[in-house]
Every structure is written in C-alpha cells, then in structure tokens.
Scaffold this motif. Sequence first.
Motif, PDB file in Angstrom:
ATOM      1  N   ALA A  32      84.530  64.173  65.088  1.00 41.99           N
ATOM      2  CA  ALA A  32      83.889  63.017  64.478  1.00 41.99           C
ATOM      3  C   ALA A  32      83.977  61.819  65.418  1.00 41.99           C
ATOM      4  CB  ALA A  32      84.556  62.682  63.149  1.00 41.99           C
ATOM      5  N   PRO A  33      82.866  61.101  65.654  1.00 45.69           N
ATOM      6  CA  PRO A  33      82.947  59.867  66.463  1.00 45.69           C
ATOM      7  C   PRO A  33      83.694  58.789  65.714  1.00 45.69           C
ATOM      8  CG  PRO A  33      80.761  60.127  65.509  1.00 45.69           C
ATOM      9  CD  PRO A  33      81.505  61.383  65.195  1.00 45.69           C
ATOM     10  N   ARG A  34      84.085  57.764  66.414  1.00 45.16           N
ATOM     11  CA  ARG A  34      84.879  56.681  65.803  1.00 45.16           C
ATOM     12  C   ARG A  34      84.126  56.023  64.660  1.00 45.16           C
ATOM     13  NH1 ARG A  34      89.255  53.703  66.929  1.00 45.16           N
ATOM     14  NH2 ARG A  34      89.320  51.536  66.231  1.00 45.16           N
ATOM     15  N   ALA A  35      82.786  55.938  64.795  1.00 48.50           N
ATOM     16  CA  ALA A  35      81.994  55.272  63.749  1.00 48.50           C
ATOM     17  C   ALA A  35      81.988  56.040  62.453  1.00 48.50           C
ATOM     18  CB  ALA A  35      80.558  55.073  64.228  1.00 48.50           C
ATOM     19  N   ALA A  36      82.359  57.348  62.512  1.00 45.72           N
ATOM     20  CA  ALA A  36      82.336  58.170  61.300  1.00 45.72           C
ATOM     21  C   ALA A  36      83.687  58.228  60.612  1.00 45.72           C
ATOM     22  CB  ALA A  36      81.867  59.591  61.639  1.00 45.72           C
ATOM     23  N   MET A  37      84.732  57.502  61.125  1.00 45.39           N
ATOM     24  CA  MET A  37      86.049  57.534  60.517  1.00 45.39           C
ATOM     25  C   MET A  37      86.029  56.738  59.221  1.00 45.39           C
ATOM     26  SD  MET A  37      87.830  59.397  62.483  1.00 45.39           S
ATOM     27  CE  MET A  37      89.491  59.030  61.943  1.00 45.39           C
ATOM     28  N   PRO A  38      86.853  57.119  58.221  1.00 44.08           N
ATOM     29  CA  PRO A  38      86.903  56.362  56.964  1.00 44.08           C
ATOM     30  C   PRO A  38      87.331  54.931  57.195  1.00 44.08           C
ATOM     31  CG  PRO A  38      87.997  58.504  56.750  1.00 44.08           C
ATOM     32  CD  PRO A  38      87.726  58.301  58.208  1.00 44.08           C
ATOM     33  N   GLU A  39      87.044  54.075  56.191  1.00 42.64           N
ATOM     34  CA  GLU A  39      87.316  52.639  56.321  1.00 42.64           C
ATOM     35  C   GLU A  39      88.801  52.367  56.514  1.00 42.64           C
ATOM     36  OE1 GLU A  39      85.611  50.330  53.231  1.00 42.64           O
ATOM     37  OE2 GLU A  39      83.753  51.450  53.225  1.00 42.64           O
ATOM     38  N   GLU A  40      89.657  53.185  55.846  1.00 38.31           N
ATOM     39  CA  GLU A  40      91.081  52.897  55.973  1.00 38.31           C
ATOM     40  C   GLU A  40      91.600  53.147  57.377  1.00 38.31           C
ATOM     41  OE1 GLU A  40      89.692  54.896  53.825  1.00 38.31           O
ATOM     42  OE2 GLU A  40      90.616  56.894  53.700  1.00 38.31           O
ATOM     43  N   HIS A  41      90.831  53.883  58.200  1.00 34.44           N
ATOM     44  CA  HIS A  41      91.227  54.102  59.584  1.00 34.44           C
ATOM     45  C   HIS A  41      90.528  53.142  60.537  1.00 34.44           C
ATOM     46  CE1 HIS A  41      92.203  58.145  57.816  1.00 34.44           C
ATOM     47  NE2 HIS A  41      93.338  57.795  58.408  1.00 34.44           N
ATOM     48  N   GLY A  42      89.856  52.162  59.995  1.00 32.84           N
ATOM     49  CA  GLY A  42      89.262  51.140  60.862  1.00 32.84           C
ATOM     50  C   GLY A  42      87.869  51.489  61.322  1.00 32.84           C
ATOM     51  N   GLY A  43      87.253  52.531  60.764  1.00 35.65           N
ATOM     52  CA  GLY A  43      85.922  52.929  61.211  1.00 35.65           C
ATOM     53  C   GLY A  43      84.839  52.146  60.500  1.00 35.65           C
ATOM     54  N   THR A  44      83.595  52.519  60.781  1.00 39.08           N
ATOM     55  CA  THR A  44      82.433  51.868  60.166  1.00 39.08           C
ATOM     56  C   THR A  44      82.216  52.436  58.773  1.00 39.08           C
ATOM     57  OG1 THR A  44      81.461  51.624  62.338  1.00 39.08           O
ATOM     58  CG2 THR A  44      79.983  51.331  60.468  1.00 39.08           C
ATOM     59  N   ALA A  45      81.897  51.594  57.802  1.00 37.22           N
ATOM     60  CA  ALA A  45      81.786  52.046  56.417  1.00 37.22           C
ATOM     61  C   ALA A  45      80.536  52.861  56.177  1.00 37.22           C
ATOM     62  CB  ALA A  45      81.821  50.846  55.469  1.00 37.22           C
ATOM     63  N   ARG A  46      79.453  52.648  56.884  1.00 34.64           N
ATOM     64  CA  ARG A  46      78.213  53.362  56.624  1.00 34.64           C
ATOM     65  C   ARG A  46      77.364  53.406  57.882  1.00 34.64           C
ATOM     66  NH1 ARG A  46      77.660  48.349  54.196  1.00 34.64           N
ATOM     67  NH2 ARG A  46      78.569  49.184  52.315  1.00 34.64           N
ATOM     68  N   ASP A  47      76.455  54.344  57.928  1.00 28.36           N
ATOM     69  CA  ASP A  47      75.461  54.419  58.998  1.00 28.36           C
ATOM     70  C   ASP A  47      74.153  53.860  58.489  1.00 28.36           C
ATOM     71  OD1 ASP A  47      76.683  57.690  59.859  1.00 28.36           O
ATOM     72  OD2 ASP A  47      77.324  55.720  60.559  1.00 28.36           O
ATOM     73  N   THR A  48      73.303  53.466  59.407  1.00 29.87           N
ATOM     74  CA  THR A  48      71.996  52.951  59.016  1.00 29.87           C
ATOM     75  C   THR A  48      71.055  54.109  58.794  1.00 29.87           C
ATOM     76  OG1 THR A  48      72.337  50.956  60.302  1.00 29.87           O
ATOM     77  CG2 THR A  48      70.075  51.476  59.688  1.00 29.87           C
ATOM     78  N   GLY A  49      70.444  54.228  57.619  1.00 33.86           N
ATOM     79  CA  GLY A  49      69.535  55.345  57.309  1.00 33.86           C
ATOM     80  C   GLY A  49      68.107  54.968  57.592  1.00 33.86           C
ATOM     81  N   MET A  50      67.319  55.963  57.941  1.00 31.51           N
ATOM     82  CA  MET A  50      65.880  55.754  58.118  1.00 31.51           C
ATOM     83  C   MET A  50      65.158  56.818  57.315  1.00 31.51           C
ATOM     84  SD  MET A  50      65.447  54.797  62.099  1.00 31.51           S
ATOM     85  CE  MET A  50      63.850  54.119  61.781  1.00 31.51           C
ATOM     86  N   ARG A  51      64.237  56.411  56.441  1.00 30.91           N
ATOM     87  CA  ARG A  51      63.506  57.347  55.623  1.00 30.91           C
ATOM     88  C   ARG A  51      62.326  57.927  56.395  1.00 30.91           C
ATOM     89  NH1 ARG A  51      66.390  59.111  51.961  1.00 30.91           N
ATOM     90  NH2 ARG A  51      64.589  59.634  50.712  1.00 30.91           N
TER      91      ARG A  51
END
Length: 300
Positions: free
Chosen positions: A104-123
């Motif tokens: 998992a990249p750092r951006a995909a880590m849970p919030e409690e581990h300091g990662g990003t809370a969500r990714d930007t979605g595109m429909r």
Amino acid sequence: MATPLRPEELVDNAVVDANGRKIGKVGTVYLSDESRQPEWVTVRTGLFGMKESFVPLQGAHMEADGVHVSVSKDQVSDAPRTDTDTDLTGTESAELYRHYDLPAPRAAMPEEHGGTARDTGMREGVEPRGEPEPRPGMAGAAGAGTAGAAGTAGTAGATGTAGTPGTTGPAEGEPMVRSEEHLHARTEDVETGRVRLRKYVVTEEEQVTVPVSHEEVRLEREPVGEAERGEGGRIGEEEQEVTLHRERAKVTKETEPVEKVRLGKERVTEQETVSGEVRKERFDVEQDTTETGEGRRRET
C-alpha cells in the motif's frame, strides 16, 4: 518503460485479469491524491453485474483488448464490499490493498497512521466529483455533530427534532408553504419531412381497332344484244387492265390534357401521452409527549 494510464482511456474499457480472463468493464476511475494518476477502477461483477468491485491498477497496462491487471478474477469477486458512490477512505484503501496482497502506498494508509483520508474519485466521462457527503460516523466533516444523528447541527433545513440547533424555519404561528411541481404540456410545430410531386413519362402499348377496306376484282357477265349480234364478231386477243385500291391504317399521335394534380396538406389530430418526473413536498409532523417521554410521528 511502461506508459502511464490515462483516465479517459480507462472508462468503458474491458478489464482482463492476470490469467487472460475478462472481469468486466471499467465504470469509475479513482486517482491518487499524491500522483494524480489512476490508482483504482471499479468493475461490475457477479450475476447480471449487480456487484461493483474495486480493482487495483498497480502493474496494469493497456492492450488492444482492454486493461490488463495483475490480479485474478477470483480476487476481484471476493474483494471487500465498499461504497462506490463516495470516495475511498484511507481505511478502505488499506483494506483493499491487504486483500490483493499488494504494497500500500503512503496515501492509502488509514488516518490514524497519518495517511490521506480519501482519494479523489472520477466518474464516467472523467469528470471530477465534488466533495462527498459525510458518511454516518465519519469524523471531521465541517459543522457535523454526533455522527449519524438526526438533526445535524449547522445543516440548514435538515429534518430533526424540534428545537435542534441549526434548524431553520418560520416562527411559531407562521404557516409553512408546501410546493409541488406539475407537468404542463404544449405543442410545437417541427418539420417531419418533405413531399415532392414529380411528373415523369412512361411508355405504354395501346391498341386501336379501325375498319379498313380494299378492292377485289370480279368478272361480270352479261348477254350480247341483237344489235351487237348483227354486227358480227371478231376473234382475236385483247386485254383490259383495272387498278385495285385498299385502305391502310395510319397512326398519328395527339397530346391533350386530361387532369390537374397538386399537393395539398390536411391536419390530423391524435392523442399522445407525455410523462415526466415531478417533485412534491410533504409535511412530517413530530410530537413529543412530555408525560411518557415518547413521541408520535405522522406524515401529511
């Protein structure tokens, strides 16, 4: 060097697993917050495509028959169920990476581990979506009170218990206006086609019967008179010629008008049913009973 995948190339393309089996068709593309590159796609799986699953794009590449991913079709079918109508949270993204056994990249880590809370979605159509509505229990939403509670503080016009802070409306004794949408149908003239009247020439065989006559020769005999008998006769050769005639049919053509033809229009009226969706407002009345501590609710 692998060519980066572009969101507009992914939408509506087929997704093929590591064994060459077709999984489904790309529905939604999710971008990474850090690289802004496609990180996940959703694919409809299951019977009749009723389930929509997340598929990672790590190690994926584009070929003529679609997007080839590094996971198997069975892994996609068994992937954790995640709401595809909102953006991925860090916890959901990390859970998906664990399921696919991918780093998992750092951006995909849970919030409690300091990662990003969500990714930007595109429909579909590769248009970025707006900020998602807070899910029940999601902390950090602006103006949110207790997660999932009715009558969220700070939400204008939200349905909640009477007296909840942030609920707006008319003052006591003033009426509330209920509105409805209604369909109004009208007609307009639109061009449906053009009709041309064209005159052309055809050749037909026509027969006409006419009487014709002709002359035929015949011998007419008559007796000799006494005077001619007294003169005596002569024996010798003589000849007489008669010209015969006959009528011959002669055809001539004459052009004459027979009728007039023009294009006309008539208006025909028929019944057509039109339909559309309309919105209507309803009142929801809640009553608190102070004696029993219970409430009653009815809709009007």
